[in-house]
Scaffold this motif. Structure first.
Motif, PDB file in Angstrom:
ATOM      1  N   ASN A 182       7.021   2.052  -7.206  1.00 27.99           N
ATOM      2  CA  ASN A 182       6.925   0.704  -7.782  1.00 27.99           C
ATOM      3  C   ASN A 182       7.069  -0.407  -6.741  1.00 27.99           C
ATOM      4  O   ASN A 182       7.200  -1.577  -7.099  1.00 27.99           O
ATOM      5  CB  ASN A 182       7.952   0.531  -8.896  1.00 27.99           C
ATOM      6  N   ILE A 183       7.040  -0.039  -5.478  1.00 27.66           N
ATOM      7  CA  ILE A 183       7.002  -1.014  -4.385  1.00 27.66           C
ATOM      8  C   ILE A 183       5.624  -0.941  -3.740  1.00 27.66           C
ATOM      9  O   ILE A 183       5.203   0.129  -3.292  1.00 27.66           O
ATOM     10  CB  ILE A 183       8.081  -0.720  -3.325  1.00 27.66           C
ATOM     11  N   ASP A 184       4.899  -2.046  -3.715  1.00 26.87           N
ATOM     12  CA  ASP A 184       3.603  -2.069  -3.033  1.00 26.87           C
ATOM     13  C   ASP A 184       3.808  -1.789  -1.556  1.00 26.87           C
ATOM     14  O   ASP A 184       4.536  -2.516  -0.861  1.00 26.87           O
ATOM     15  CB  ASP A 184       2.938  -3.443  -3.190  1.00 26.87           C
ATOM     16  N   SER A 185       3.166  -0.744  -1.058  1.00 25.72           N
ATOM     17  CA  SER A 185       3.318  -0.421   0.359  1.00 25.72           C
ATOM     18  C   SER A 185       1.987  -0.015   0.984  1.00 25.72           C
ATOM     19  O   SER A 185       1.922   0.937   1.766  1.00 25.72           O
ATOM     20  CB  SER A 185       4.375   0.682   0.565  1.00 25.72           C
ATOM     21  N   GLY A 186       0.924  -0.719   0.587  1.00 30.02           N
ATOM     22  CA  GLY A 186      -0.324  -0.573   1.317  1.00 30.02           C
ATOM     23  C   GLY A 186      -0.092  -0.945   2.775  1.00 30.02           C
ATOM     24  O   GLY A 186       0.848  -1.674   3.102  1.00 30.02           O
ATOM     25  N   THR A 187      -0.945  -0.468   3.656  1.00 26.94           N
ATOM     26  CA  THR A 187      -0.721  -0.641   5.089  1.00 26.94           C
ATOM     27  C   THR A 187      -0.399  -2.081   5.469  1.00 26.94           C
ATOM     28  O   THR A 187       0.464  -2.332   6.319  1.00 26.94           O
ATOM     29  CB  THR A 187      -1.950  -0.165   5.879  1.00 26.94           C
ATOM     30  N   PHE A 188      -1.082  -3.029   4.832  1.00 29.58           N
ATOM     31  CA  PHE A 188      -0.879  -4.433   5.198  1.00 29.58           C
ATOM     32  C   PHE A 188       0.050  -5.177   4.224  1.00 29.58           C
ATOM     33  O   PHE A 188       0.166  -6.397   4.303  1.00 29.58           O
ATOM     34  CB  PHE A 188      -2.235  -5.125   5.334  1.00 29.58           C
ATOM     35  N   PRO A 225      -3.779  -1.755  -2.306  1.00 30.31           N
ATOM     36  CA  PRO A 225      -3.491  -3.146  -1.932  1.00 30.31           C
ATOM     37  C   PRO A 225      -2.310  -3.721  -2.694  1.00 30.31           C
ATOM     38  O   PRO A 225      -1.873  -3.174  -3.721  1.00 30.31           O
ATOM     39  CB  PRO A 225      -4.786  -3.884  -2.281  1.00 30.31           C
ATOM     40  N   CYS A 226      -1.810  -4.831  -2.181  1.00 32.48           N
ATOM     41  CA  CYS A 226      -0.698  -5.522  -2.839  1.00 32.48           C
ATOM     42  C   CYS A 226      -1.100  -5.873  -4.277  1.00 32.48           C
ATOM     43  O   CYS A 226      -2.220  -6.303  -4.534  1.00 32.48           O
ATOM     44  CB  CYS A 226      -0.339  -6.789  -2.069  1.00 32.48           C
ATOM     45  N   GLY A 227      -0.175  -5.683  -5.203  1.00 35.06           N
ATOM     46  CA  GLY A 227      -0.421  -5.959  -6.612  1.00 35.06           C
ATOM     47  C   GLY A 227      -0.696  -4.720  -7.432  1.00 35.06           C
ATOM     48  O   GLY A 227      -0.622  -4.749  -8.669  1.00 35.06           O
ATOM     49  N   THR A 228      -1.009  -3.597  -6.764  1.00 35.88           N
ATOM     50  CA  THR A 228      -1.349  -2.374  -7.500  1.00 35.88           C
ATOM     51  C   THR A 228      -0.160  -1.822  -8.273  1.00 35.88           C
ATOM     52  O   THR A 228      -0.311  -1.325  -9.392  1.00 35.88           O
ATOM     53  CB  THR A 228      -1.883  -1.296  -6.534  1.00 35.88           C
ATOM     54  N   GLY A 251      -6.760   7.872  -5.521  1.00 38.52           N
ATOM     55  CA  GLY A 251      -7.538   7.302  -6.616  1.00 38.52           C
ATOM     56  C   GLY A 251      -6.677   6.522  -7.592  1.00 38.52           C
ATOM     57  O   GLY A 251      -5.445   6.501  -7.494  1.00 38.52           O
ATOM     58  N   ASP A 252      -7.333   5.898  -8.570  1.00 38.71           N
ATOM     59  CA  ASP A 252      -6.614   5.084  -9.551  1.00 38.71           C
ATOM     60  C   ASP A 252      -5.703   5.917 -10.447  1.00 38.71           C
ATOM     61  O   ASP A 252      -4.759   5.378 -11.039  1.00 38.71           O
ATOM     62  CB  ASP A 252      -7.611   4.308 -10.419  1.00 38.71           C
TER      63      ASP A 252
END
Length: 404
Positions: free
Chosen positions: A45-51, A109-112, A374-375
């Protein structure tokens, strides 16, 4: 023969308490499943995409806290443009170091996380990064916790969680290779894609950016001197993808393209990103040269081309040390009543770097995962405790005086 039998009998008697303790680990971990899932939910539940640097760093801080409770000294390796890496070390039995490898970033990405938070349904746990690779990190932590609870020794351990693995470990690679040089074995916490599997092969990969420059002109201009960059790109895509040879182990794909500025104007520019995969280390230089030659040679007069990129991640191929480590893992799985299947996994991992250096490497030790990246990425909850128990057994066994 008699002496061997006597020695075997003495060995079994002397190790009986150890065997009994190891048999209890699976029961312990099944009892910890709810706690494991709570930690997994917190990380997912923490957004942790590379950027998503803030989220990557937050996950790193949570994991560092868990590792410090297990006696590790932790170090956050700062990065300005992506998430920080996390390094942790703990002394142990013997002089051979075990490297536990994972990564903190995901492809999302952020927000996912807000749109697709952690949830459980029908024996499955869903969420961005739940399998790749947060489930594997939870496995690693609880394998170490189980060994600590039962007072089972481990070899000296170094843990490195890369902050930019999903974009090729551009900044993390140097740290990974430096640790690999200090290590005798590497266990990679990437997810497994088939029941009862462990990864022993991966394809190498890289990407190339292609920029094509033509000349703009109205499509009906008399004696038009327009040069269509999109047409050149269309021809390039066909030529590049024809380099693919799945039988020998080469795959070239062009899936990201853009070009032109208006419907009625000849496209002055077109761009593409080329994905390249190779199965064998020996194919890397030749394949890279072919891609650059095909992409960089204009087909239409008046076209100019820029091409940049390279193959950045070598294939993961078995080496003698990896084969010995696989035998150990199979033996430990057999003691649990599990047949361990060595397979070729999709995508790259940081294990590609360590295996290419000749270090014994096993990959894909994480939970059974579907729709990776994937989603609907999800893991089988029932795989968590057994996979963690197997990991604990492998870690403990490397502390024995076993020659590799």
């Amino acid at each position: 023969m008699w002496k061997v039998s006597i020695l075997r009998k003495v060995y079994i008697q002397s190790t009986a308490p150890y065997i009994q303790i190891m048999d209890k680990i699976i029961d312990f971990l099944q009892g910890q499943q709810d706690e494991m899932l709570l930690l997994l939910a917190r990380l997912v539940n923490i957004d942790s995409g590379t950027f998503c640097k803030e989220g990557v760093d937050e996950c790193g801080q949570i994991i560092a806290g868990e590792l410090e409770e297990l006696g590790f000294k932790t170090l956050s390796v700062a990065e300005p443009d992506c998430g920080d890496h996390l390094r942790a070390e703990r002394p142990g039995k013997g002089d051979k170091t075990l490297f536990l490898s994972a990564h903190l970033d995901t492809v999302f990405p952020c927000g996912t996380a807000a749109e697709n938070p952690f949830r459980m349904e029908g024996g499955l746990a869903y969420g961005p990064g739940v399998g790749d690779i947060k489930g594997g990190i939870v496995e690693m932590l609880y394998a170490l916790k189980a060994l600590q609870v039962f007072n089972i020794e481990t070899p000296p351990l170094i843990i490195f969680l890369t902050g930019d693995e999903e974009i090729g470990s551009i900044r993390g690679r140097a740290h990974i290779e430096e640790i690999a040089r200090l290590s005798s074995w590497v266990l990679v916490m990437e997810p497994s894609s088939k029941p009862g599997s462990v990864g022993i092969r991966r394809w190498g990969l890289g990407s190339f950016k292609l920029a094509i420059h033509g000349k703009a002109a109205h499509v009906l201009k008399p004696d038009s001197d327009g040069v269509n960059a999109c047409r050149e790109l269309a021809l390039k895509i066909l030529a590049l993808e024809s380099l693919s040879d799945p039988v020998s182990g080469v795959k070239v794909s062009v899936n990201l393209v853009s070009g032109g500025r208006s419907r009625q104007v000849t496209a002055a520019e077109a761009r593409a990103v080329i994905d390249v995969r190779v199965r064998h280390l020996a194919q890397m230089d030749h394949t890279e040269a072919m891609v650059k030659a095909v992409a960089g040679r204009p087909i239409i007069p008046g076209i100019q081309i820029e091409i940049e990129g390279k193959l950045t991640r070598p294939p993961l191929e078995p080496n003698p040390g990896s084969e010995a480590l696989l035998r150990l893992a199979k033996e430990e799985a057999g003691k649990m009543g599990v047949i361990l299947h060595p397979i070729e996994e999709y995508g790259g991992s940081d294990g590609c770097f360590t295996a290419a250096m000749g270090v014994a490497t096993l990959d894909g030790l994480g939970p059974l995962t579907y729709d990776m990246c994937g989603d609907r990425e999800r893991i089988e909850i029932a795989s968590l405790a057994p996979r963690t128990a197997l990991l604990a057994r492998i870690i403990a066994k490397t502390a024995d005086d076993v020659e590799f």
